[in-house]
Design an enzyme around this catalytic site. Structure first.
Site, PDB file in Angstrom:
ATOM      1  N   LEU A 109     -17.428  -9.091  -2.683  1.00 18.25           N
ATOM      2  CA  LEU A 109     -17.573  -9.250  -1.230  1.00 18.25           C
ATOM      3  C   LEU A 109     -18.452  -8.163  -0.632  1.00 18.25           C
ATOM      4  O   LEU A 109     -18.532  -7.052  -1.147  1.00 18.25           O
ATOM      5  CB  LEU A 109     -16.201  -9.259  -0.548  1.00 18.25           C
ATOM      6  CG  LEU A 109     -15.347  -7.986  -0.502  1.00 18.25           C
ATOM      7  CD1 LEU A 109     -15.801  -7.018   0.569  1.00 18.25           C
ATOM      8  CD2 LEU A 109     -13.907  -8.367  -0.261  1.00 18.25           C
ATOM      9  N   ARG A 110     -19.116  -8.527   0.457  1.00 18.32           N
ATOM     10  CA  ARG A 110     -19.927  -7.563   1.199  1.00 18.32           C
ATOM     11  C   ARG A 110     -19.204  -7.216   2.488  1.00 18.32           C
ATOM     12  O   ARG A 110     -18.779  -8.125   3.209  1.00 18.32           O
ATOM     13  CB  ARG A 110     -21.288  -8.191   1.575  1.00 18.32           C
ATOM     14  CG  ARG A 110     -22.131  -8.614   0.400  1.00 18.32           C
ATOM     15  CD  ARG A 110     -23.174  -9.631   0.830  1.00 18.32           C
ATOM     16  NE  ARG A 110     -22.561 -10.844   1.394  1.00 18.32           N
ATOM     17  CZ  ARG A 110     -23.221 -11.783   2.077  1.00 18.32           C
ATOM     18  NH1 ARG A 110     -24.503 -11.652   2.318  1.00 18.32           N
ATOM     19  NH2 ARG A 110     -22.595 -12.859   2.543  1.00 18.32           N
ATOM     20  N   ASP A 168       0.865  -1.180   0.000  1.00 15.77           N
ATOM     21  CA  ASP A 168       0.000   0.000   0.000  1.00 15.77           C
ATOM     22  C   ASP A 168       0.900   1.228   0.000  1.00 15.77           C
ATOM     23  O   ASP A 168       2.039   1.175   0.479  1.00 15.77           O
ATOM     24  CB  ASP A 168      -0.934   0.007   1.228  1.00 15.77           C
ATOM     25  CG  ASP A 168      -2.199   0.818   0.971  1.00 15.77           C
ATOM     26  OD1 ASP A 168      -3.272   0.209   0.771  1.00 15.77           O
ATOM     27  OD2 ASP A 168      -2.111   2.065   0.937  1.00 15.77           O
ATOM     28  N   GLU A 172     -14.731  -8.092  -7.805  1.00 14.48           N
ATOM     29  CA  GLU A 172     -14.927  -8.610  -6.444  1.00 14.48           C
ATOM     30  C   GLU A 172     -16.350  -8.301  -5.986  1.00 14.48           C
ATOM     31  O   GLU A 172     -16.832  -7.200  -6.165  1.00 14.48           O
ATOM     32  CB  GLU A 172     -13.911  -7.939  -5.518  1.00 14.48           C
ATOM     33  CG  GLU A 172     -14.059  -8.316  -4.071  1.00 14.48           C
ATOM     34  CD  GLU A 172     -13.929  -9.818  -3.858  1.00 14.48           C
ATOM     35  OE1 GLU A 172     -12.925 -10.406  -4.275  1.00 14.48           O
ATOM     36  OE2 GLU A 172     -14.857 -10.394  -3.256  1.00 14.48           O
ATOM     37  N   CYS A 183     -19.475   1.800  -2.265  1.00 17.72           N
ATOM     38  CA  CYS A 183     -19.664   1.108  -3.551  1.00 17.72           C
ATOM     39  C   CYS A 183     -20.929   1.515  -4.286  1.00 17.72           C
ATOM     40  O   CYS A 183     -20.851   2.183  -5.320  1.00 17.72           O
ATOM     41  CB  CYS A 183     -19.640  -0.404  -3.347  1.00 17.72           C
ATOM     42  SG  CYS A 183     -17.978  -1.013  -2.980  1.00 17.72           S
TER      43      CYS A 183
HETATM   44  N1  LIG Z   1     -15.250  -2.310   0.033  1.00 15.52           N
HETATM   45  C1  LIG Z   1     -16.023  -3.205  -0.585  1.00 15.52           C
HETATM   46  O1  LIG Z   1     -16.952  -3.777   0.004  1.00 15.52           O
HETATM   47  C2  LIG Z   1     -15.792  -3.558  -2.033  1.00 15.52           C
HETATM   48  C3  LIG Z   1     -16.448  -4.672  -2.566  1.00 15.52           C
HETATM   49  C4  LIG Z   1     -16.250  -4.983  -3.909  1.00 15.52           C
HETATM   50  C5  LIG Z   1     -15.445  -4.174  -4.688  1.00 15.52           C
HETATM   51  N2  LIG Z   1     -14.845  -3.088  -4.145  1.00 15.52           N
HETATM   52  C6  LIG Z   1     -13.986  -2.263  -5.000  1.00 15.52           C
HETATM   53  O2  LIG Z   1     -12.648  -2.493  -4.579  1.00 15.52           O
HETATM   54  C7  LIG Z   1     -11.862  -1.318  -4.748  1.00 15.52           C
HETATM   55  C8  LIG Z   1     -11.216  -0.964  -3.425  1.00 15.52           C
HETATM   56  O3  LIG Z   1     -12.223  -0.624  -2.509  1.00 15.52           O
HETATM   57  P1  LIG Z   1     -11.941  -0.521  -0.946  1.00 15.52           P
HETATM   58  O4  LIG Z   1     -13.261  -0.350  -0.298  1.00 15.52           O
HETATM   59  O5  LIG Z   1     -11.042  -1.626  -0.512  1.00 15.52           O
HETATM   60  O6  LIG Z   1     -11.121   0.872  -0.914  1.00 15.52           O
HETATM   61  P2  LIG Z   1     -10.161   1.415   0.253  1.00 15.52           P
HETATM   62  O7  LIG Z   1     -10.133   2.886   0.079  1.00 15.52           O
HETATM   63  O8  LIG Z   1     -10.559   0.829   1.554  1.00 15.52           O
HETATM   64  O9  LIG Z   1      -8.734   0.799  -0.106  1.00 15.52           O
HETATM   65  C9  LIG Z   1      -7.950   1.201  -1.186  1.00 15.52           C
HETATM   66  C10 LIG Z   1      -6.502   1.112  -0.781  1.00 15.52           C
HETATM   67  O10 LIG Z   1      -5.679   1.369  -1.933  1.00 15.52           O
HETATM   68  C11 LIG Z   1      -4.569   2.159  -1.529  1.00 15.52           C
HETATM   69  N3  LIG Z   1      -4.037   2.826  -2.720  1.00 15.52           N
HETATM   70  C12 LIG Z   1      -4.508   3.930  -3.369  1.00 15.52           C
HETATM   71  N4  LIG Z   1      -3.744   4.210  -4.433  1.00 15.52           N
HETATM   72  C13 LIG Z   1      -2.758   3.295  -4.454  1.00 15.52           C
HETATM   73  C14 LIG Z   1      -1.662   3.044  -5.325  1.00 15.52           C
HETATM   74  N5  LIG Z   1      -1.440   3.821  -6.389  1.00 15.52           N
HETATM   75  N6  LIG Z   1      -0.859   2.008  -5.069  1.00 15.52           N
HETATM   76  C15 LIG Z   1      -1.089   1.204  -3.994  1.00 15.52           C
HETATM   77  N7  LIG Z   1      -2.107   1.371  -3.141  1.00 15.52           N
HETATM   78  C16 LIG Z   1      -2.930   2.408  -3.368  1.00 15.52           C
HETATM   79  C17 LIG Z   1      -5.131   3.097  -0.485  1.00 15.52           C
HETATM   80  O11 LIG Z   1      -4.114   3.611   0.339  1.00 15.52           O
HETATM   81  C18 LIG Z   1      -6.095   2.165   0.264  1.00 15.52           C
HETATM   82  O12 LIG Z   1      -5.466   1.519   1.346  1.00 15.52           O
HETATM   83  C19 LIG Z   1     -12.831  -0.261  -5.294  1.00 15.52           C
HETATM   84  O13 LIG Z   1     -12.762  -0.257  -6.691  1.00 15.52           O
HETATM   85  C20 LIG Z   1     -14.174  -0.767  -4.842  1.00 15.52           C
HETATM   86  O14 LIG Z   1     -15.223  -0.285  -5.658  1.00 15.52           O
HETATM   87  C21 LIG Z   1     -14.976  -2.779  -2.822  1.00 15.52           C
END
Ligand SMILES: NC(=O)c1ccc[n+]([C@@H]2O[C@H](COP(=O)([O-])OP(=O)(O)OC[C@H]3O[C@@H](n4cnc5c(N)ncnc54)[C@H](O)[C@@H]3O)[C@@H](O)[C@H]2O)c1
Length: 446
Positions: free
Chosen positions: A161-162, A32, A159, A271
């Site tokens: 996941l919920r 990260d 993905e 989301c």
């Molecule tokens: N949260 C959910 O329930 C969920 C479910 C399905 C899909 N998604 C998708 O998954 C993706 C991530 O969602 P999330 O909720 O985990 O987001 P989040 O904000 O919790 O996590 C994203 C992470 O990526 C890191 N990041 C940002 N830019 C970066 C880079 N250039 N290199 C490395 N790391 C970097 C951030 O620091 C952060 O820790 C989104 O596209 C979201 O739509 C999320």
């Protein structure tokens, strides 16, 4: 040799995915750009609240007593590139500032930072939710930037996941969808997911655009279902009907089903809202905007719910929030999560605060995040403390803890016994018996 996996972006999705892949037996390296997150995760501590994730990290993070040592975290792109056979990209894709489209800057930057280090065969797998067409564009970027050239390939693996069930959903997904451009990519992903597939999880192989669309279509459908029942709640309120009974009755039709039919203050989170907006924006770019104009209505029904909740509260208080105390139970966008991104509960709390109400919020896990977003709201250490002296209580996130509250005990400390159930989840009879007025959205005000 078992495959070595990396996970880029260790937020809600990535931290869970990394730990789950270690649980499935792979060696995993997470990266990260947030050094604080990497430091926490390296100690086996999670920066988020997700049931079961702490334990899974503890079982695998290197250096912890009794751990498998299969999971590590870093901030070094070079280390990641040298280590991984398969790189999962899990970075955030928020809504662009001031417009509906998806902000792809984090995905673009992750690819731009990783690719120049890729000197050996590798599969890069996008898991973030992205606008259709992104995978084809990013595959071109990889070919252009990776020193290993054609030996580096791209796949898209959305993905589903919920939050609140992320560990369970990642270990035992209800389907796995992969968008691939070669048999090699497919067979690598079959190897990664051989555990869940052996348990019977369907493994669906698609092209890039279909795999990207599966995710946005699924979210658009879920959002539509929620807004449908909320639209019915509006009609019920005008017609004197009961939306809870209506939902129960239509849900018995197994083509409709009972899930996602609880009327209330609507959906939020990191989301659904941004994904349906990005979907509309992308359809517009593709000349298919007419196909998705209904999502605009889905979005506005949803946003109206929040305002309606504020109106119901104001009405119950005789027309003004000035000088009144409002207890808000719930800050997160859903229970069993600490996520307050676009949370309907906090939005309602914030609106009431801005209209002069003295709002006190309590949430079992979302207090720190809520305080960061809305530092000017009041916060209590328990539901009982939030309710103490309140003129009205708003139930806005359906935590189990709130269903288990004793209405009689709360009645002793409340200023006035008015309850608004924004989630249609509390036992109306029990609250009324304890002397409360109970009102829920889309139901008669008996
Ligand atoms: N949260 C959910 O329930 C969920 C479910 C399905 C899909 N998604 C998708 O998954 C993706 C991530 O969602 P999330 O909720 O985990 O987001 P989040 O904000 O919790 O996590 C994203 C992470 O990526 C890191 N990041 C940002 N830019 C970066 C880079 N250039 N290199 C490395 N790391 C970097 C951030 O620091 C952060 O820790 C989104 O596209 C979201 O739509 C999320």
């Amino acid at each position: 040799m078992p495959l070595k996996l990396t996970v880029i972006g260790t937020g809600y999705l990535g931290a869970t995915h990394a730990a789950a892949m270690a649980e499935l037996g792979f060696e995993v390296l997470g990266l990260d750009i947030d050094e604080g997150k990497v430091a926490l995760l390296s100690q086996g501590r999670t920066p988020i609240y997700e049931p079961g994730l702490d334990d899974m990290l503890a079982r695998h993070v290197v250096g912890l007593e009794g751990s498998s040592g299969r999971l590590r975290f870093t901030t070094s792109w070079q280390e990641v590139a040298e280590f991984g056979d398969v790189h999962f990209v899990c970075v955030n894709t928020p809504q662009k500032q001031g417009e509906y489209g998806c902000d792809m800057s984090h995905v673009d930057s992750a690819f731009a930072l990783l690719a120049p280090h890729l000197r050996r065969p590798a599969l890069v797998v996008g898991k973030s939710t992205v606008p259709v067409g992104s995978a084809a564009r990013l595959a071109g970027k990889l070919r252009e930037l990776a020193p290993a050239g054609d030996e580096v390939e791209l796949a898209w693996n959305p993905e589903f996941l919920r939050e609140g069930f992320a560990v369970q959903d990642t270990m035992h997904p209800d389907r796995i969808v992969v968008g691939v451009a070669s048999e090699r990519a497919e067979s690598l992903l079959r190897e990664v997911y051989s555990g869940p597939v052996a348990e019977g999880t369907p493994f669906l192989v698609a092209d890039y655009p279909t795999s990207e669309l599966v995710k946005t279509a699924a979210n658009a459908f879920l959002a539509t279902k929620i807004s449908f029942i909320n639209a019915m709640a509006e009609v019920c309120e005008s017609a004197g009907g009961d939306v809870a009974m209506l939902a129960q009755a239509i849900g018995h039709d197994d083509r409709i089903g009972h899930k996602f039919l609880r009327a209330g203050i609507g959906f939020g989170g990191g989301c659904l809202p941004k994904d349906i907006r990005a979907f509309m924006a992308r359809a517009g770019e593709l000349g298919a905007d007419q196909a998705l104009t209904f999502l605009r209505e889905v979005d506005s029904v949803n946003m109206r719910r929040r305002t309606h909740m504020v109106e119901l509260a104001r009405e119950a208080l005789g027309g003004s929030f000035l000088g009144r105390r409002i207890a808000v139970l719930g800050a997160t966008f859903k229970p069993d999560s600490d996520d307050v991104r676009d949370s309907p509960a906090l939005n309602v709390a914030g609106q009431i605060h801005l209209q002069g109400g003295q709002v006190t919020v309590y949430d079992p896990k979302g207090m720190d995040n809520a305080r960061r977003v809305f530092p000017t709201l009041g916060y209590a250490r328990s539901a009982l403390d939030a309710v103490r002296g309140a003129d009205i209580v708003l139930h806005l996130t359906e935590w189990r803890e709130f269903r288990e509250l004793d209405p009689a005990r709360l009645a002793e400390v409340a200023g006035q016994r008015h309850l608004l159930d924004g989630r249609n989840a509390l036992d109306a009879e029990q609250w009324r018996k304890a002397g409360w007025t109970y009102r829920a959205m889309g139901r008669p005000n008996a």
